[in-house]
Scaffold this motif. Structure first.
Motif, PDB file in Angstrom:
ATOM      1  N   ALA A 109     -33.661 -17.934 -21.326  1.00  0.00           N
ATOM      2  CA  ALA A 109     -33.923 -16.513 -21.572  1.00  0.00           C
ATOM      3  C   ALA A 109     -33.235 -15.623 -20.547  1.00  0.00           C
ATOM      4  CB  ALA A 109     -35.434 -16.254 -21.546  1.00  0.00           C
ATOM      5  N   ARG A 110     -32.890 -16.176 -19.393  1.00  0.00           N
ATOM      6  CA  ARG A 110     -32.241 -15.385 -18.345  1.00  0.00           C
ATOM      7  C   ARG A 110     -30.728 -15.407 -18.450  1.00  0.00           C
ATOM      8  NH1 ARG A 110     -36.338 -13.900 -15.230  1.00  0.00           N
ATOM      9  NH2 ARG A 110     -38.134 -15.288 -15.037  1.00  0.00           N
ATOM     10  N   GLY A 111     -30.174 -16.086 -19.469  1.00  0.00           N
ATOM     11  CA  GLY A 111     -28.733 -16.125 -19.647  1.00  0.00           C
ATOM     12  C   GLY A 111     -28.078 -17.088 -18.678  1.00  0.00           C
ATOM     13  N   PHE A 112     -26.759 -17.053 -18.630  1.00  0.00           N
ATOM     14  CA  PHE A 112     -26.011 -17.914 -17.727  1.00  0.00           C
ATOM     15  C   PHE A 112     -26.099 -17.386 -16.300  1.00  0.00           C
ATOM     16  CE2 PHE A 112     -23.366 -19.149 -21.546  1.00  0.00           C
ATOM     17  CZ  PHE A 112     -23.798 -20.463 -21.551  1.00  0.00           C
ATOM     18  N   VAL A 113     -26.371 -18.276 -15.360  1.00  0.00           N
ATOM     19  CA  VAL A 113     -26.442 -17.922 -13.949  1.00  0.00           C
ATOM     20  C   VAL A 113     -25.650 -18.955 -13.165  1.00  0.00           C
ATOM     21  CG1 VAL A 113     -27.925 -17.608 -11.948  1.00  0.00           C
ATOM     22  CG2 VAL A 113     -28.705 -16.836 -14.186  1.00  0.00           C
ATOM     23  N   ALA A 114     -24.688 -18.518 -12.359  1.00  0.00           N
ATOM     24  CA  ALA A 114     -23.898 -19.432 -11.546  1.00  0.00           C
ATOM     25  C   ALA A 114     -24.684 -19.803 -10.298  1.00  0.00           C
ATOM     26  CB  ALA A 114     -22.573 -18.776 -11.160  1.00  0.00           C
ATOM     27  N   SER A 115     -24.987 -21.093 -10.123  1.00  0.00           N
ATOM     28  CA  SER A 115     -25.798 -21.517  -8.985  1.00  0.00           C
ATOM     29  C   SER A 115     -25.291 -22.803  -8.355  1.00  0.00           C
ATOM     30  CB  SER A 115     -27.254 -21.714  -9.429  1.00  0.00           C
ATOM     31  OG  SER A 115     -27.329 -22.660 -10.480  1.00  0.00           O
ATOM     32  N   GLY A 116     -24.048 -23.169  -8.611  1.00  0.00           N
ATOM     33  CA  GLY A 116     -23.501 -24.367  -8.011  1.00  0.00           C
ATOM     34  C   GLY A 116     -23.826 -25.622  -8.794  1.00  0.00           C
ATOM     35  N   PRO A 117     -23.256 -26.750  -8.390  1.00  0.00           N
ATOM     36  CA  PRO A 117     -23.494 -28.015  -9.091  1.00  0.00           C
ATOM     37  C   PRO A 117     -24.973 -28.397  -9.101  1.00  0.00           C
ATOM     38  CG  PRO A 117     -21.618 -28.211  -7.605  1.00  0.00           C
ATOM     39  CD  PRO A 117     -22.253 -26.888  -7.313  1.00  0.00           C
ATOM     40  N   THR A 118     -25.410 -29.027 -10.173  1.00  0.00           N
ATOM     41  CA  THR A 118     -26.797 -29.448 -10.318  1.00  0.00           C
ATOM     42  C   THR A 118     -27.107 -30.592  -9.358  1.00  0.00           C
ATOM     43  OG1 THR A 118     -26.673 -28.896 -12.658  1.00  0.00           O
ATOM     44  CG2 THR A 118     -28.524 -30.264 -11.960  1.00  0.00           C
ATOM     45  N   PRO A 119     -28.179 -30.497  -8.555  1.00  0.00           N
ATOM     46  CA  PRO A 119     -28.560 -31.625  -7.694  1.00  0.00           C
ATOM     47  C   PRO A 119     -28.837 -32.876  -8.522  1.00  0.00           C
ATOM     48  CG  PRO A 119     -29.731 -29.630  -7.055  1.00  0.00           C
ATOM     49  CD  PRO A 119     -29.037 -29.323  -8.351  1.00  0.00           C
ATOM     50  N   ALA A 120     -28.492 -34.027  -7.972  1.00  0.00           N
ATOM     51  CA  ALA A 120     -28.648 -35.282  -8.704  1.00  0.00           C
ATOM     52  C   ALA A 120     -30.092 -35.535  -9.104  1.00  0.00           C
ATOM     53  CB  ALA A 120     -28.127 -36.444  -7.851  1.00  0.00           C
ATOM     54  N   ALA A 121     -31.036 -35.118  -8.259  1.00  0.00           N
ATOM     55  CA  ALA A 121     -32.449 -35.345  -8.559  1.00  0.00           C
ATOM     56  C   ALA A 121     -32.905 -34.571  -9.792  1.00  0.00           C
ATOM     57  CB  ALA A 121     -33.314 -34.957  -7.361  1.00  0.00           C
ATOM     58  N   ASN A 122     -32.194 -33.493 -10.139  1.00  0.00           N
ATOM     59  CA  ASN A 122     -32.585 -32.662 -11.281  1.00  0.00           C
ATOM     60  C   ASN A 122     -32.013 -33.148 -12.611  1.00  0.00           C
ATOM     61  OD1 ASN A 122     -33.683 -31.149  -9.248  1.00  0.00           O
ATOM     62  ND2 ASN A 122     -32.382 -29.359  -9.550  1.00  0.00           N
ATOM     63  N   LEU A 123     -31.029 -34.044 -12.565  1.00  0.00           N
ATOM     64  CA  LEU A 123     -30.325 -34.434 -13.789  1.00  0.00           C
ATOM     65  C   LEU A 123     -31.230 -35.080 -14.833  1.00  0.00           C
ATOM     66  CD1 LEU A 123     -26.971 -35.781 -12.291  1.00  0.00           C
ATOM     67  CD2 LEU A 123     -27.390 -33.576 -13.390  1.00  0.00           C
ATOM     68  N   PRO A 124     -32.139 -36.007 -14.469  1.00  0.00           N
ATOM     69  CA  PRO A 124     -32.991 -36.586 -15.519  1.00  0.00           C
ATOM     70  C   PRO A 124     -33.831 -35.549 -16.252  1.00  0.00           C
ATOM     71  CG  PRO A 124     -33.080 -37.924 -13.526  1.00  0.00           C
ATOM     72  CD  PRO A 124     -32.357 -36.666 -13.166  1.00  0.00           C
ATOM     73  N   GLY A 125     -34.413 -34.598 -15.526  1.00  0.00           N
ATOM     74  CA  GLY A 125     -35.209 -33.566 -16.176  1.00  0.00           C
ATOM     75  C   GLY A 125     -34.388 -32.688 -17.090  1.00  0.00           C
TER      76      GLY A 125
END
Length: 459
Positions: A109-125
């Motif tokens: 709902a907040r649209g695209f936001v640039a925040s850097g590469p996704t941390p590895a711990a977040n990938l499964p979720g």
């Protein structure tokens, strides 16, 4: 969202040589050649992962919406079937967002936001929330999860080769992973490049430094997508439209329609986003129960659409990516009233889905715009192809606030006919973009992260 932001501004007391790296020196360095090699190598596994992700979602959609009801003894899919399907999706997605690291990815709902590469711990979720949302009928797109997964996997693979990675190299490799994951889905590596450049704000002298490895990764990715699609017989899942009707040369009436469609798309997009953000403020404090209610609401909207129009409820469900072609080829079977009902129901389900589920905003916006443009083509002076193209471009500009990407989405989608209607799409996109910026209020401060029962952030 997961693309690199542009380099930080230098401090006032810094010398020019310390303020920012020299792009020419970077390109000539051995380290940059290493990054190019890394980009070429990571394009292979990341593209394979992206292909597998899309193939899994497509297979699960068919199994749950078509095969399962028939296996249970129904003749076809009942109109009410989306309700239990989306309730199950909510029962799975709510806990994933609530308890797994990263909250299942960025709030669509907040649209695209640039925040850097996704941390590895977040990938499964991110992967689990997206697969469930996309496969079980939420009105959300696959592009944002693919961008997030591509950047995170790329950086994770780079860390296997080096313990310490410069921040700039981390950003470039993350962007290359996103390029590889998203470019073929959109039908063109160049379109993926424009999307990532606009959403991350990349520009100036550093643009080429980041763009070249990304294009290399996306080019390798396109080959992998094509090869896997041919080898498996599953296709490439790229955004394409077959059998596009001939478009007439733009005239004065067409430009008048371009202005009207641009204004209508801006009002529609602002309304969709406003409703999604209002619903998000209600969902976040009570994530589990509110997601359950949201899933049931989307299912009811699909049921009402099917009962009112006689068309399948699936027209309201899912991202709309694979439904764009059938909508165009069967447009003569839809009355203007049915198309307007489709636009309203899809837009409402889109708002609710963005507030409660996980995915991206691109493809549902395109579908809403396409259906609206085809509906308006029932009026004098507007052809089907021109109406679809202007609707797609203008609605995408309203929802994404990325005018160049929106223009390319609408024109490249139509192949050679896109060149004919491009002047009309430009006018519609500009009108929609400018009016959207005028109507959009200043963003409020981001809310605090959701808390787990022990009181610590869940991500």
């Amino acid at each position: 969202m997961t693309t690199p932001s542009h380099p930080p501004e230098p401090e006032p007391d810094q010398k020019p040589s310390e303020a920012a790296p020299d792009p020419l020196a970077l390109v000539r360095s051995r380290g940059y050649l290493f990054l190019l090699l890394v980009a070429a190598v990571i394009g292979v596994p990341i593209s394979a992962v992206a292909f597998g992700f899309l193939a899994l979602v497509n297979t699960l959609q068919s199994l749950t919406y078509k095969d399962l009801p028939r296996a249970l003894g129904f003749h076809g899919t009942p109109n009410w079937w989306p309700i239990p399907l989306l309730v199950v999706a909510a029962l799975l997605v709510g806990p994933i967002i609530r308890y797994l690291p990263g909250h299942g990815g960025h709030e669509p709902a907040r649209g695209f936001v640039a925040s850097g590469p996704t941390p590895a711990a977040n990938l499964p979720g991110v992967a689990l929330a997206a697969v469930v949302s996309l496969a079980l009928g939420a009105v959300i797109g696959p592009e944002a999860p693919l961008i997030a997964l591509g950047s995170g996997l790329a950086v994770a693979m780079l860390r296997l080769t080096r313990k310490t990675i410069p921040k700039q190299a981390n950003a470039v490799v993350g962007a290359s992973g996103s390029f590889a994951a998203i470019s073929t889905l959109l039908g063109s590596p160049l379109l993926g490049a424009f999307l990532l450049m606009e959403m991350s704000g990349l520009g100036g002298s550093m643009l080429g430094v980041v763009l070249v490895p990304g294009l290399l990764a996306s080019g390798i990715g396109a080959l992998i997508f094509t090869g896997l699609g041919s080898w498996t017989g599953l296709g490439t899942y790229s955004l394409t439209l077959p059998d596009v009707p001939h478009a007439a040369t733009p005239d004065a009436a067409g430009f008048g329609w371009a202005v009207l469609i641009g204004v209508a798309a801006a009002l529609t997009g602002v309304g969709i986003r406003w409703l999604a953000l209002r619903l998000l403020s209600l969902v976040q404090p009570r994530r589990l129960t509110a997601t359950l209610v949201a899933g049931a609401v989307v299912g009811v909207i699909a049921l009402l659409y099917a009962e009112w129009t006689g068309h399948p409820a699936s027209g309201v469900l899912y991202s709309g990516q694979s439904a764009l072609g059938p909508l165009l080829t069967t447009s003569a079977q839809y009355s203007a009233g049915a198309l307007v009902t489709l636009v309203v129901c899809k837009a409402l389900a889109y708002s609710v889905s963005m507030a409660a589920f996980r995915g991206g905003p691109v493809f549902p916006a395109m579908f809403v715009g396409a259906a609206g443009g085809i509906a308006l083509s029932h009026l004098p002076g507007l052809g089907v192809t021109a109406g679809l193209a202007m609707g797609v471009g203008a609605t995408s500009a309203a929802m994404l606030k990325l005018p160049m990407t929106s223009l390319l989405l609408a024109t490249l989608l139509l192949g050679s006919q896109g060149l004919t209607v491009m002047p009309l799409v430009i006018v519609a996109v500009v009108c929609s973009y400018v009016l959207t910026l005028r109507l959009t209020p200043k963003p409020a401060a981001a809310p605090a992260p959701e808390q787990d029962p022990a009181g610590s952030p869940s991500g």
